[in-house]
Design a protein around this motif. Structure first.
Motif, PDB file in Angstrom:
ATOM      1  N   SER A 121     -45.926  22.374 -29.551  1.00 40.39           N
ATOM      2  CA  SER A 121     -45.158  23.272 -30.531  1.00 40.39           C
ATOM      3  C   SER A 121     -45.195  24.716 -30.099  1.00 40.39           C
ATOM      4  O   SER A 121     -46.264  25.190 -29.322  1.00 40.39           O
ATOM      5  CB  SER A 121     -45.735  23.121 -31.846  1.00 40.39           C
ATOM      6  OG  SER A 121     -47.250  23.446 -31.789  1.00 40.39           O
ATOM      7  N   VAL A 122     -44.252  25.422 -30.259  1.00 32.24           N
ATOM      8  CA  VAL A 122     -44.171  26.968 -30.175  1.00 32.24           C
ATOM      9  C   VAL A 122     -44.050  27.523 -31.539  1.00 32.24           C
ATOM     10  O   VAL A 122     -43.041  27.113 -32.253  1.00 32.24           O
ATOM     11  CB  VAL A 122     -43.030  27.322 -29.281  1.00 32.24           C
ATOM     12  CG1 VAL A 122     -43.082  28.974 -29.186  1.00 32.24           C
ATOM     13  CG2 VAL A 122     -43.188  26.802 -27.935  1.00 32.24           C
ATOM     14  N   VAL A 123     -44.991  28.318 -31.826  1.00 28.14           N
ATOM     15  CA  VAL A 123     -45.163  29.080 -33.120  1.00 28.14           C
ATOM     16  C   VAL A 123     -44.522  30.459 -32.700  1.00 28.14           C
ATOM     17  O   VAL A 123     -44.968  31.178 -31.816  1.00 28.14           O
ATOM     18  CB  VAL A 123     -46.170  29.298 -33.659  1.00 28.14           C
ATOM     19  CG1 VAL A 123     -46.488  30.062 -35.041  1.00 28.14           C
ATOM     20  CG2 VAL A 123     -46.945  27.719 -34.296  1.00 28.14           C
ATOM     21  N   ALA A 124     -43.505  30.969 -33.361  1.00 31.31           N
ATOM     22  CA  ALA A 124     -42.807  32.297 -33.139  1.00 31.31           C
ATOM     23  C   ALA A 124     -42.515  33.155 -34.120  1.00 31.31           C
ATOM     24  O   ALA A 124     -42.456  32.607 -35.398  1.00 31.31           O
ATOM     25  CB  ALA A 124     -41.509  31.914 -32.122  1.00 31.31           C
ATOM     26  N   ALA A 125     -42.440  34.415 -33.903  1.00 30.46           N
ATOM     27  CA  ALA A 125     -42.021  35.300 -34.829  1.00 30.46           C
ATOM     28  C   ALA A 125     -40.743  36.221 -34.545  1.00 30.46           C
ATOM     29  O   ALA A 125     -40.697  36.519 -33.281  1.00 30.46           O
ATOM     30  CB  ALA A 125     -43.265  36.397 -35.338  1.00 30.46           C
ATOM     31  N   ARG A 126     -39.864  36.304 -35.475  1.00 32.55           N
ATOM     32  CA  ARG A 126     -38.751  37.236 -35.217  1.00 32.55           C
ATOM     33  C   ARG A 126     -38.550  38.558 -36.374  1.00 32.55           C
ATOM     34  O   ARG A 126     -39.006  38.032 -37.600  1.00 32.55           O
ATOM     35  CB  ARG A 126     -37.568  36.705 -34.885  1.00 32.55           C
ATOM     36  CG  ARG A 126     -36.490  37.494 -34.477  1.00 32.55           C
ATOM     37  CD  ARG A 126     -35.058  36.609 -34.433  1.00 32.55           C
ATOM     38  NE  ARG A 126     -33.982  37.492 -34.086  1.00 32.55           N
ATOM     39  CZ  ARG A 126     -33.350  38.179 -34.868  1.00 32.55           C
ATOM     40  NH1 ARG A 126     -33.540  38.252 -36.142  1.00 32.55           N
ATOM     41  NH2 ARG A 126     -32.238  39.053 -34.379  1.00 32.55           N
ATOM     42  N   ASN A 127     -38.458  39.741 -36.094  1.00 31.62           N
ATOM     43  CA  ASN A 127     -38.258  40.539 -37.167  1.00 31.62           C
ATOM     44  C   ASN A 127     -36.882  40.871 -37.453  1.00 31.62           C
ATOM     45  O   ASN A 127     -36.046  40.708 -36.395  1.00 31.62           O
ATOM     46  CB  ASN A 127     -39.257  41.811 -37.256  1.00 31.62           C
ATOM     47  CG  ASN A 127     -38.969  42.544 -36.061  1.00 31.62           C
ATOM     48  OD1 ASN A 127     -37.977  42.684 -35.085  1.00 31.62           O
ATOM     49  ND2 ASN A 127     -40.039  43.499 -35.917  1.00 31.62           N
ATOM     50  N   ALA A 128     -36.214  41.780 -38.311  1.00 31.28           N
ATOM     51  CA  ALA A 128     -34.907  41.927 -38.530  1.00 31.28           C
ATOM     52  C   ALA A 128     -34.636  42.894 -37.386  1.00 31.28           C
ATOM     53  O   ALA A 128     -33.174  42.819 -36.954  1.00 31.28           O
ATOM     54  CB  ALA A 128     -34.602  42.809 -39.646  1.00 31.28           C
ATOM     55  N   ALA A 129     -35.338  43.680 -36.767  1.00 34.53           N
ATOM     56  CA  ALA A 129     -34.951  44.398 -35.545  1.00 34.53           C
ATOM     57  C   ALA A 129     -34.581  43.619 -34.286  1.00 34.53           C
ATOM     58  O   ALA A 129     -34.240  44.252 -33.114  1.00 34.53           O
ATOM     59  CB  ALA A 129     -36.033  45.527 -35.335  1.00 34.53           C
TER      60      ALA A 129
ATOM     61  N   ALA B 143     -43.196  40.554 -40.120  1.00 27.29           N
ATOM     62  CA  ALA B 143     -41.696  40.448 -40.043  1.00 27.29           C
ATOM     63  C   ALA B 143     -41.150  40.661 -41.140  1.00 27.29           C
ATOM     64  O   ALA B 143     -39.964  41.352 -41.228  1.00 27.29           O
ATOM     65  CB  ALA B 143     -41.579  38.963 -39.500  1.00 27.29           C
ATOM     66  N   ILE B 144     -41.487  40.019 -42.289  1.00 25.87           N
ATOM     67  CA  ILE B 144     -40.711  40.000 -43.692  1.00 25.87           C
ATOM     68  C   ILE B 144     -41.120  41.516 -44.323  1.00 25.87           C
ATOM     69  O   ILE B 144     -40.188  42.003 -45.235  1.00 25.87           O
ATOM     70  CB  ILE B 144     -41.215  39.041 -44.669  1.00 25.87           C
ATOM     71  CG1 ILE B 144     -42.717  38.979 -44.950  1.00 25.87           C
ATOM     72  CG2 ILE B 144     -40.763  37.500 -44.076  1.00 25.87           C
ATOM     73  CD1 ILE B 144     -43.071  38.144 -46.361  1.00 25.87           C
ATOM     74  N   ALA B 145     -41.962  42.249 -43.991  1.00 27.38           N
ATOM     75  CA  ALA B 145     -42.192  43.634 -44.386  1.00 27.38           C
ATOM     76  C   ALA B 145     -41.422  44.569 -43.610  1.00 27.38           C
ATOM     77  O   ALA B 145     -41.245  45.846 -43.950  1.00 27.38           O
ATOM     78  CB  ALA B 145     -43.720  44.043 -44.206  1.00 27.38           C
ATOM     79  N   GLY B 146     -40.816  43.960 -42.608  1.00 30.51           N
ATOM     80  CA  GLY B 146     -39.944  44.970 -41.810  1.00 30.51           C
ATOM     81  C   GLY B 146     -40.795  45.851 -40.848  1.00 30.51           C
ATOM     82  O   GLY B 146     -40.453  47.007 -40.567  1.00 30.51           O
ATOM     83  N   TRP B 147     -42.089  45.391 -40.505  1.00 29.09           N
ATOM     84  CA  TRP B 147     -42.986  46.011 -39.613  1.00 29.09           C
ATOM     85  C   TRP B 147     -42.708  45.385 -38.311  1.00 29.09           C
ATOM     86  O   TRP B 147     -42.392  44.496 -37.918  1.00 29.09           O
ATOM     87  CB  TRP B 147     -44.361  45.917 -40.178  1.00 29.09           C
ATOM     88  CG  TRP B 147     -44.555  46.625 -41.620  1.00 29.09           C
ATOM     89  CD1 TRP B 147     -43.755  47.267 -42.270  1.00 29.09           C
ATOM     90  CD2 TRP B 147     -46.024  46.756 -42.246  1.00 29.09           C
ATOM     91  NE1 TRP B 147     -44.411  47.651 -43.481  1.00 29.09           N
ATOM     92  CE2 TRP B 147     -45.684  47.478 -43.439  1.00 29.09           C
ATOM     93  CE3 TRP B 147     -47.048  46.214 -41.944  1.00 29.09           C
ATOM     94  CZ2 TRP B 147     -46.450  47.656 -44.447  1.00 29.09           C
ATOM     95  CZ3 TRP B 147     -47.965  46.452 -42.932  1.00 29.09           C
ATOM     96  CH2 TRP B 147     -47.805  47.205 -44.025  1.00 29.09           C
ATOM     97  N   PRO B 148     -43.435  46.412 -37.247  1.00 24.91           N
ATOM     98  CA  PRO B 148     -43.408  45.790 -35.980  1.00 24.91           C
ATOM     99  C   PRO B 148     -44.191  44.636 -35.657  1.00 24.91           C
ATOM    100  O   PRO B 148     -45.368  44.656 -36.439  1.00 24.91           O
ATOM    101  CB  PRO B 148     -43.968  46.874 -35.050  1.00 24.91           C
ATOM    102  CG  PRO B 148     -44.179  48.150 -36.021  1.00 24.91           C
ATOM    103  CD  PRO B 148     -44.043  47.625 -37.424  1.00 24.91           C
ATOM    104  N   LEU B 149     -44.054  43.691 -34.963  1.00 22.49           N
ATOM    105  CA  LEU B 149     -44.595  42.416 -34.888  1.00 22.49           C
ATOM    106  C   LEU B 149     -45.816  42.865 -33.897  1.00 22.49           C
ATOM    107  O   LEU B 149     -45.846  44.028 -33.176  1.00 22.49           O
ATOM    108  CB  LEU B 149     -43.802  41.274 -34.225  1.00 22.49           C
ATOM    109  CG  LEU B 149     -42.535  40.967 -35.002  1.00 22.49           C
ATOM    110  CD1 LEU B 149     -42.052  39.809 -34.098  1.00 22.49           C
ATOM    111  CD2 LEU B 149     -43.226  40.343 -36.149  1.00 22.49           C
ATOM    112  N   GLY B 150     -46.770  42.186 -33.924  1.00 20.92           N
ATOM    113  CA  GLY B 150     -48.087  42.109 -32.991  1.00 20.92           C
ATOM    114  C   GLY B 150     -47.724  41.429 -31.533  1.00 20.92           C
ATOM    115  O   GLY B 150     -46.759  40.715 -31.692  1.00 20.92           O
ATOM    116  N   LYS B 151     -48.345  41.936 -30.473  1.00 20.23           N
ATOM    117  CA  LYS B 151     -48.074  41.322 -29.159  1.00 20.23           C
ATOM    118  C   LYS B 151     -49.414  40.590 -29.274  1.00 20.23           C
ATOM    119  O   LYS B 151     -50.580  40.829 -28.980  1.00 20.23           O
ATOM    120  CB  LYS B 151     -48.077  42.341 -28.214  1.00 20.23           C
ATOM    121  CG  LYS B 151     -47.360  41.998 -26.909  1.00 20.23           C
ATOM    122  CD  LYS B 151     -46.842  43.284 -26.210  1.00 20.23           C
ATOM    123  CE  LYS B 151     -45.575  42.502 -25.340  1.00 20.23           C
ATOM    124  NZ  LYS B 151     -44.601  42.321 -26.014  1.00 20.23           N
ATOM    125  N   PRO B 152     -49.357  39.211 -29.374  1.00 26.22           N
ATOM    126  CA  PRO B 152     -50.568  38.586 -29.493  1.00 26.22           C
ATOM    127  C   PRO B 152     -51.312  38.292 -28.129  1.00 26.22           C
ATOM    128  O   PRO B 152     -50.468  37.660 -27.253  1.00 26.22           O
ATOM    129  CB  PRO B 152     -50.125  37.120 -29.896  1.00 26.22           C
ATOM    130  CG  PRO B 152     -48.471  36.883 -29.865  1.00 26.22           C
ATOM    131  CD  PRO B 152     -47.969  38.526 -29.569  1.00 26.22           C
TER     132      PRO B 152
END
Lengths: 369, 369
Positions: free
Chosen positions: B199-207, B305-314
């Motif tokens: 599996s791949v767990v991924a995050a995306r934000n509105a930006a 992501a849902i807060a509209g904040w920058p994502l972390g670089k894991p």
């Protein structure tokens, strides 16, 4: 006094104090499936946000304390200035850990220093200033520069004063000093010229297991911790001595929980020596790096210890740096969020005040190969 | 529909669902100083223990939903089976993230597969079984072995059945299959012989920022995830293909939050191919290792992501293994507590039932030098 319990995974931990330390303790307990009940007189306590059960009451409200004790399986605290009577009242009902005796000793700078020196551990030269009448003699004995500190309720540089210079002090001068500190029992400490300030955060459980985190190097600004770094840039000998001091203290107290020993590294006749500054009988700001830099955090170690569970063996991920976000510095959080390897912790405190601890950032630095 | 917000650090996140995923989302939000309000019909929801504000109500109770929406700044969910009307009702009041359109597509196995193949991404051969009348034709098209699954509300192996053998199936056989699955729309999938499940767990934000965690190799027992391992033992090409699939899906959905793509690695004419099994529009069990094995967890990424904040670089600390504690396996927690490098997560669920997810352990393994 109730014996330390061995909690089941459905137990409830009572925490006195609703600041960021109580909050992070509750988060660590939640990771382990445990419930928390926070008691604090402040209805805006940041720790209230992360638990379902809260009590807003003064620590001397025996009715509230009684209800609180009935609802929990063990009691702990996030700060050492719990009134002694509160600890005694609660410990008749549930185990209070670390035990009230530890509190009694560490709440008083004099008894703390007597206790430490009684273990053969070095501290800065000190003298009791029980009353105004003791002041001149104490200064003559310890000399200047020195620091006079109230024996009780000091933290982050509050309740202390530097005595500098060598011009004779008049009775009027001494009266001023005495009044400035509130006319209460004090201790006068010789000022120590240190090579570095450092600390050991250690955990001990009732079975006698002790686990120490690596020695941390600390940098203060205006008496408030600003940066902690591990590994500390000290010799292996000084590291070993610091750890040995923490272990001695842990055993002497029959300590259950996490504590921090704040230390000075000094040079004494060309030889490195480690002196104890003070003991904090609780999780400590200089241990915050463990949340991201180690395989088990100081908060989790404290919860494990008071739950009667095995302590973790902390492994460090790499060199780590903790930066406190004080006052308006918290507004930089978005910048830290975007920094690879940085982990942002915010405390959910509403009001920003100068010097107020609003959050911190842990940077786990890439390991040198 | 409300646009995605940019939350201040004093905001409140509304979470639908009170299980372990909601609990761990709330803990991640608390680390960032954010408050959470959990809504769940179950008064014994484990997530209730870690937040101060809770609503016990059915997801169709519009009065409760209205109060809930008024109290929060953004709404998210811990499971994909939220009734579509609930998501629509809430999204008229506050931003619901990931958006209700994503829910609508992923709640239906058929529309999900159509969506994925529409992106040029491979899936196992499949056929719609809208009614009983479609069943024979679908089996003729897809062949056996194959798996028939209800289009909606299946999880952990529930709502599905293997079709094996090659003896002709009578009408009575087909009736039995159809009734066993509750006489509802299904999809028939060709059985895939895979080299591994991953599996791949991924995050995306509105930006539009996308961050993927490393591909995770998954091992199931009785259709329930048992062990996840990173790095997955796959070729760099398969790794890159898996990540590319996750990125494509994230962008096509204009996704905001964390999701997981469950994948099969298959051999097709001597060549490795990556097929999508399904999409989970939420944090996912196979991403639990990120809590201890990476510098930012899937839960924190979702909150950011849902807060509209920058994502972390894991960044990954090292090879990591996640083991689910199912049912009575949770009783082993003390053994894992004592294991160096192991991090125990318990969910505070009262009742132990066979196969119930009670907790998990993350093992960050020493890096080979």
């Amino acid at each position: 006094m109730k014996p330390p319990p061995r909690l089941g995974p459905d137990a409830t931990i009572g925490i006195l104090g609703g600041g960021q330390l109580g909050r992070m303790l509750a988060l660590a307990a939640a990771k382990l499936g445990l419930k928390c009940h926070i008691m604090s007189p402040d209805p805006a306590s940041p720790a209230f946000d992360v638990v379902h059960r809260t009590t807003v009451a003064d620590y001397t409200d025996t009715e509230a304390l009684d209800r609180f004790a009935n609802d929990v399986d063990v009691v702990t605290y996030e700060f050492e200035n719990i009134p002694a009577e509160t600890a005694v009242f609660l410990s008749a009902r549930k185990a209070v850990l670390p035990n009230p005796e530890v509190l009694a000793i560490t709440q008083d700078r004099l008894s703390e220093k007597d206790f430490i020196t009684g273990l053969g551990i070095g501290v800065a030269p000190y003298a009791n200033v029980e009353t105004r009448a003791d002041l001149r003699g104490a200064i003559e004995k310890i000399g200047r520069p020195s620091v006079i500190k109230t024996r009780r309720f000091g933290y982050d540089g509050k309740g202390q004063m530097m005595l500098r210079g060598d011009a004779p002090l008049s009775d009027a001068d001494l009266n001023l000093i005495w009044e400035d500190l509130g006319g209460q029992p004090c201790v006068l400490e010789g000022f120590v010229t240190f090579r570095c300030e450092m600390s050991v955060v250690a955990a001990r459980n009732a079975a006698g297991q002790i686990e120490c985190f690596d020695v941390t190097e600390n940098e203060h600004q205006n008496h408030i911790l600003k940066v902690s770094r591990v590994p500390a840039r000290i010799s292996p000998e000084a590291h070993a001595e610091a750890i040995e001091i923490a272990r001695k203290i842990a055993d002497a107290f029959h300590y259950v929980g996490v504590f921090a020993v704040e230390l000075f590294l000094v040079e004494d006749g060309g030889r490195e020596r480690v002196l104890v500054n003070e003991i904090a009988p609780r999780v400590h700001n200089s241990g915050h790096w463990t949340q991201d830099g180690a395989t088990v955090s100081q908060f989790e170690q404290h919860i494990r210890a008071i739950a009667g569970w095995p302590l973790g063996k902390p492994l460090r991920h790499g060199p780590t740096e903790m930066i406190n976000l004080l006052g308006s510095e918290v507004e930089d959080y978005a910048r830290y969020l975007a920094e690879p390897g940085a982990s942002v912790h915010l405390y959910g405190k509403g009001a920003v005040r100068e010097g107020r601890k609003m959050g911190h950032v842990n940077r786990v630095l890439p390991q040198k190969s």
